[in-house]
Design a protein around this motif. Structure first.
Motif, PDB file in Angstrom:
ATOM      1  N   ARG A  15       0.940  -1.226   0.027  1.00  0.00           N
ATOM      2  CA  ARG A  15      -0.206  -0.066   0.063  1.00  0.00           C
ATOM      3  C   ARG A  15       0.985   1.256  -0.006  1.00  0.00           C
ATOM      4  NH1 ARG A  15      -2.729  -3.273  -1.706  1.00  0.00           N
ATOM      5  NH2 ARG A  15      -4.637  -3.963  -1.110  1.00  0.00           N
ATOM      6  N   PHE A  16       2.288   1.177   0.162  1.00  0.00           N
ATOM      7  CA  PHE A  16       3.024   2.212   0.034  1.00  0.00           C
ATOM      8  C   PHE A  16       4.004   1.823  -1.107  1.00  0.00           C
ATOM      9  CE2 PHE A  16       7.548   4.012   0.273  1.00  0.00           C
ATOM     10  CZ  PHE A  16       6.980   5.430   0.578  1.00  0.00           C
ATOM     11  N   LEU A  17       4.051   3.008  -2.338  1.00  0.00           N
ATOM     12  CA  LEU A  17       4.880   3.122  -3.454  1.00  0.00           C
ATOM     13  C   LEU A  17       5.860   4.121  -3.438  1.00  0.00           C
ATOM     14  CD1 LEU A  17       1.652   2.455  -6.053  1.00  0.00           C
ATOM     15  CD2 LEU A  17       2.890   0.773  -4.744  1.00  0.00           C
ATOM     16  N   ASP A  18       6.961   3.650  -3.839  1.00  0.00           N
ATOM     17  CA  ASP A  18       7.776   4.725  -4.026  1.00  0.00           C
ATOM     18  C   ASP A  18       8.429   4.871  -5.354  1.00  0.00           C
ATOM     19  OD1 ASP A  18      10.521   6.140  -3.531  1.00  0.00           O
ATOM     20  OD2 ASP A  18      11.461   4.476  -2.937  1.00  0.00           O
ATOM     21  N   VAL A  19       7.877   6.093  -6.121  1.00  0.00           N
ATOM     22  CA  VAL A  19       8.093   5.985  -7.404  1.00  0.00           C
ATOM     23  C   VAL A  19       8.782   7.415  -7.843  1.00  0.00           C
ATOM     24  CG1 VAL A  19       6.730   6.861  -9.619  1.00  0.00           C
ATOM     25  CG2 VAL A  19       5.709   5.302  -7.850  1.00  0.00           C
ATOM     26  N   ARG A  20       9.968   6.899  -8.863  1.00  0.00           N
ATOM     27  CA  ARG A  20      11.018   8.024  -8.992  1.00  0.00           C
ATOM     28  C   ARG A  20      10.664   8.349 -10.414  1.00  0.00           C
ATOM     29  NH1 ARG A  20      15.170   7.054  -5.166  1.00  0.00           N
ATOM     30  NH2 ARG A  20      14.021   5.825  -3.376  1.00  0.00           N
ATOM     31  N   VAL A  21      10.711   9.716 -10.932  1.00  0.00           N
ATOM     32  CA  VAL A  21      10.373  10.130 -12.471  1.00  0.00           C
ATOM     33  C   VAL A  21      11.532  11.010 -12.920  1.00  0.00           C
ATOM     34  CG1 VAL A  21       7.806   9.840 -11.907  1.00  0.00           C
ATOM     35  CG2 VAL A  21       9.152  12.054 -11.263  1.00  0.00           C
TER      36      VAL A  21
END
Length: 321
Positions: A86-92
């Motif tokens: 339920r926790f996402l770590d997203v790098r853009v």
């Protein structure tokens, strides 16, 4: 020379390399989870603040490609969410208004719109859930991704999908919603990532430093139950370094984390978000159980409801295998 070889193996992290996928209770680098937990939040009372919920997360959620030093997960976004993450770590990476997904220099064959669509589809299918997503710029230094993020939200999701407040919500307020944990400048899109109590000692120079990493994880988990209950705690169990790639670190830390949590199951404590590389379904279940046990104590009606949900979950899993 030969006497030095074992020490060199540990130093270089070669012990973390494997020629086949592994599925253990604490570590899984196979393509699919052992079992699923798609709507475990359904039993959480609506008035429960998100800050008192213990939940599993993934570090560098979309880092599935790029070799042993770039890869942090093997499950797709959809599989992670259905497994209970339920926790996402997203790098853009930001280039001319485009937001591509990166882990360092490694392009992950996806863009931010793909992530938003995946989360929106999941929440549409399971409206009892909420998803927290850290968004951070990576492999570009524009320090100006706010406009692009807003544009992608309008193009690939919808504005009302978001929780639009810095305040910690209750579970009822965010069912079916995405909470952006904003790790970039600009007006508020959701909560500020920096408002969390975070332990992210990710630098692990070699496998000889695993004990230092574990101590960082251990101390933060020990602090969480007695910490500020109005603040979300976030503990990263992940790490990497020149001589310790993510798989090797996860193979060393995840078993200690699993053992620690198993020993705490009768205490029913709040640990906050526990963020991992290559988590396995059993360790995810163990993390979820800290919350479920508290919710199931409320009354007999809730117990019957939980039993019904469990049966539905079993049916869902059977239909997808």
């Amino acid at each position: 020379m030969y006497k030095l070889f074992p020490e060199l193996v540990v130093l270089l992290g070669v012990a973390g390399f494997s020629f086949g996928a592994i599925q253990r209770p604490d570590y899984d680098d196979t393509p699919n989870p052992e079992f699923l937990n798609p709507f475990w939040m359904a039993t959480i009372p609506d008035d429960q603040p998100l800050s008192v919920i213990t939940m599993p997360g993934t570090h560098n959620t979309m880092a599935l490609y790029g070799g042993v030093y770039a890869e942090c997960q093997t499950w797709s976004l959809a599989s992670q969410l259905r497994a209970g993450i339920r926790f996402l770590d997203v790098r853009v990476r930001h280039v001319n208004g485009n937001l591509t997904i990166h882990h360092g220099v490694s392009y992950q064959w996806a863009h931010f719109g793909y992530v938003l669509e995946g989360v929106a589809d999941f929440l549409h299918e399971y409206p009892s859930e909420t998803v927290l997503m850290r968004v951070k710029e990576e492999f570009s230094e524009t320090n100006n991704i706010y406009g692009a993020v807003v544009d992608f939200i309008h193009r690939y999701a919808h504005w009302d999908l978001l929780w639009h407040s810095r305040l910690v919500p209750t579970m009822g307020e965010v069912r079916g919603k995405l909470i952006i944990l904003q790790d970039f400048t600009g007006p508020d899109l959701g909560m500020r990532y920096g408002s969390l109590d975070i332990a992210d000692d990710w630098k692990v120079p070699s496998l000889l430093n695993l004990e230092e990493k574990w101590q960082s994880v251990y101390k933060h988990l020990e602090a969480a139950p007695s910490g500020n209950m109005g603040q979300i705690f976030l503990t990263y169990a992940s790490g990497a370094g020149v001589f310790a790639h993510p798989r090797a670190v996860a193979k060393g830390i995840n078993p200690q984390l699993y053992e620690y949590l198993q020993a705490k199951t009768d205490q029913n404590q709040r640990f906050g978000i526990i963020c991992m590389d290559f988590p396995a379904a059993p360790i995810i279940q163990t993390i979820i159980n800290f919350q479920l046990k508290e919710a199931l104590k409320i009354n007999k009606t809730d117990w019957k409801h939980a039993t019904f949900l469990l049966r539905q979950m079993i049916k869902h899993f059977g239909a997808n295998n």
